[in-house]
Write an enzyme that holds these catalytic residues in place. Structure first.
Site, PDB file in Angstrom:
ATOM      1  N   LYS A 169      18.320  10.509 -17.570  1.00  0.00           N
ATOM      2  CA  LYS A 169      18.222  10.343 -19.024  1.00  0.00           C
ATOM      3  C   LYS A 169      19.208   9.266 -19.466  1.00  0.00           C
ATOM      4  O   LYS A 169      20.418   9.469 -19.431  1.00  0.00           O
ATOM      5  CB  LYS A 169      18.543  11.644 -19.768  1.00  0.00           C
ATOM      6  N   GLU A 244      31.923  13.228 -15.530  1.00  0.00           N
ATOM      7  CA  GLU A 244      32.774  12.027 -15.662  1.00  0.00           C
ATOM      8  C   GLU A 244      32.920  11.781 -17.152  1.00  0.00           C
ATOM      9  O   GLU A 244      31.978  11.327 -17.800  1.00  0.00           O
ATOM     10  CB  GLU A 244      32.115  10.822 -14.979  1.00  0.00           C
ATOM     11  N   CYS A 278      35.577   3.610 -19.972  1.00  0.00           N
ATOM     12  CA  CYS A 278      36.274   4.901 -19.857  1.00  0.00           C
ATOM     13  C   CYS A 278      37.696   4.698 -19.328  1.00  0.00           C
ATOM     14  O   CYS A 278      38.632   5.345 -19.774  1.00  0.00           O
ATOM     15  CB  CYS A 278      35.487   5.843 -18.950  1.00  0.00           C
ATOM     16  N   GLU A 380      40.561   9.299 -27.815  1.00  0.00           N
ATOM     17  CA  GLU A 380      40.055   8.229 -26.961  1.00  0.00           C
ATOM     18  C   GLU A 380      39.508   7.142 -27.890  1.00  0.00           C
ATOM     19  O   GLU A 380      38.441   7.309 -28.486  1.00  0.00           O
ATOM     20  CB  GLU A 380      38.934   8.724 -26.052  1.00  0.00           C
TER      21      GLU A 380
END
Ligand code: NAD
Length: 476
Positions: A169, A244, A278, A380
């Site tokens: 996906k 992750e 990331c 973040e």
């Protein structure tokens, strides 16, 4: 473009679509089907039917498909890179690297084909035991929009080479690259049903996929909050799961560091992919004694970054990928300014340049003297904003670096081996770089601790995430 289920291009069952927008221009690039739970069920069924024959091919035959796909991808590198740039926003040079990275990862797993065999164990007075490794069956991969090609490779590489089949996906903003790469794999000889791609919203298509009882393993890359939801669904279905997730990597610059290379490391580490990586440098801790000199050098380097539509060759930084990220970054920096939380050294606003007025652009931003409790250090920040904090020594730098819910990567910049080792021992992170940041390779395990995830991708270790161990004991 259409979804790919069982080797065919498929419209959504309900015939609904969603638009894919170029983040640099706001223009419509394409439309893709808004998949449904029924599309997911069809894709899982196709993967399940294809599993038996794919699992019984030799790993070398599977590697043959990857090698052929790698060749085609390298031949079409420029057009694939342009497609990434159009839907994701990153400059062409970064998009080409990502396409190279996709081919490299597949080829790396070709090299491991045939290496995943079991063991033979002698048992005193009781004969011997053997272990055999078996693929799991149908796996699910859910991926984000920041590195659509590379993260696809990190999942399909180990999953397919070890004999599993897969339903992927893509993120809703960047499915075109994934659909194109999947069709290249078919062209390279991947049998129908081995890799299926269903597009659509995460809450609908993603959750239907994770919840499907035929799916044996879920590999998810995305935000930590989404990862929690995915983990809950996967665990309640007794599925294996790799997560992750987000990161807020600290970079620690000691007073004996090579400042020139640390500046390059911080620049690339933060502003690559417009800060949407990331493992980007998201917090910079600099020893007080060199802070002013370091900030000045970094400021000069940031000023030189050319911001614009990544489709033009001379661009260093493109737009953010989507409105949500853009609004988040703009609002956060405005709040920091309003509360006087730090000194904005460069950037801090949407560029005035007319070439940037239709896309999600934001200036590369450096903010010094950020207080410890600032949102810039706690959240973040997925965008081109780098907060700088002064620290008195390495102990303080490590304490501040570890004061985060995330633990993906961290880097320490020093010429002193004791300091480097001390950083490696004490920093809470899945990957620690010394005098570099952001470098990865297909053979190197990658993943985080704390809120940054569970499990590892890349390297031979990733294969074990896609293989079951069966033990056979024989009495002689
Ligand atoms: P996201 O969590 O919003 O979405 C990721 C994927 O999950 C998308 O395909 C989305 O459609 C799907 N999804 C959303 N809700 C879902 C649900 N309820 N169930 C199942 N699937 C669902 O993340 P994003 O904004 O696309 O990506 C950015 C994030 O990804 C950042 O936090 C970044 O740090 C992280 N990331 C981590 C790594 C890593 O290797 N650790 C790599 C790249 C990106």
């Amino acid at each position: 473009m259409k979804m790919q289920i069982n080797g065919k291009a498929v419209e959504a069952i309900r015939g609904e679509f969603f638009d894919i927008i170029n983040p640099a221009t706001g223009e419509l690039i394409d439309r893709v089907p808004r998949g449904t739970g029924d599309d997911v069920a069809d894709a899982v069924e196709a993967a399940s039917s294809a599993f038996g024959s794919w699992a019984s091919t030799s790993p070398q035959q599977r590697a043959g498909v990857f090698y052929r796909a790698g060749e085609i991808i390298r031949q079409r590198k420029d057009s694939l890179a342009a497609l990434i740039t159009k839907e994701q926003g990153k400059p062409l040079i970064e998009a080409r690297n990502e396409i190279e990275g996709f081919a490299n990862v597949l080829e790396y797993y070709c090299g491991l084909a045939g290496s995943f065999h079991g063991d033979f164990i002698q048992i005193p007075q009781n004969g011997y035991a053997m272990t055999v490794k078996k693929p799991l069956g149908v796996c699910a991969a859910i991926i984000p929009w920041n590195m659509p090609a590379l993260i696809m490779a990190w999942k399909i590489g180990p999953a397919l080479i070890s004999g599993n089949t897969l339903v992927l996906k893509p993120a809703s903003n960047t499915p075109l690259t994934n659909l194109t790469l999947a069709s290249i794999l078919s062209e390279a000889g991947l049998p129908a049903g081995v890799l299926n791609v269903v597009t659509g919203p995460g809450e609908l298509v993603g959750e239907a996929l994770v919840s499907n009882h035929k799916v044996k393993k879920v590999s998810f890359t995305g935000e930590s909050a989404t990862g929690k939801r995915v983990a809950e669904l996967a665990v309640s279905g007794k599925k294996r799961v790799t997560l992750e997730l987000g990161g807020s990597d600290p970079m620690l610059v000691c007073d004996d560091a090579d400042l020139e290379s640390a500046v390059v490391g911080a620049l690339r580490g933060r502003f690559y992919n417009c800060g949407q990586t990331c493992m980007a440098v998201k917090r910079l801790y600099v020893f007080e004694s060199i802070a002013e000199e370091f900030i000045k050098k970094l400021e000069a380097a940031v000023w030189k970054l050319r911001v614009g539509n990544g489709i033009y060759e001379n661009i260093d930084m493109g737009p953010l990928n989507n409105r949500r990220q853009w609004e988040y970054v703009k609002d956060l920096v405005a709040e920091i300014e309003e509360k006087d939380e730090g000194r904005i050294i460069t950037g801090g606003k949407v560029p005035a340049n007319s070439a940037c007025n239709r896309g999600y652009f934001f200036e590369p931003t450096l903010i010094a003297d950020v207080p410890r409790e600032s949102r810039l250090l706690k959240e973040e920040v997925f965008g081109p904003v780098l907060p700088v904090v002064r620290v008195k020594d390495l102990d303080e730098a490590i304490e501040e670096a570890n004061n985060s819910s995330y633990g993906l990567g961290a880097s320490i910049w020093t010429k002193n081996l004791d300091r480097a080792i001390s950083g490696c021992e004490q920093l809470d992170a899945g990957i620690i770089w010394i005098n570099q940041h952001l470098k990865i390779a297909p053979e190197v395990p990658f993943g985080g601790v704390k809120e940054s995830g569970i499990g590892r991708e890349n390297g031979p270790y990733a294969l074990s995430e896609y293989l079951d161990l069966k033990t056979i004991m024989l009495k002689t």
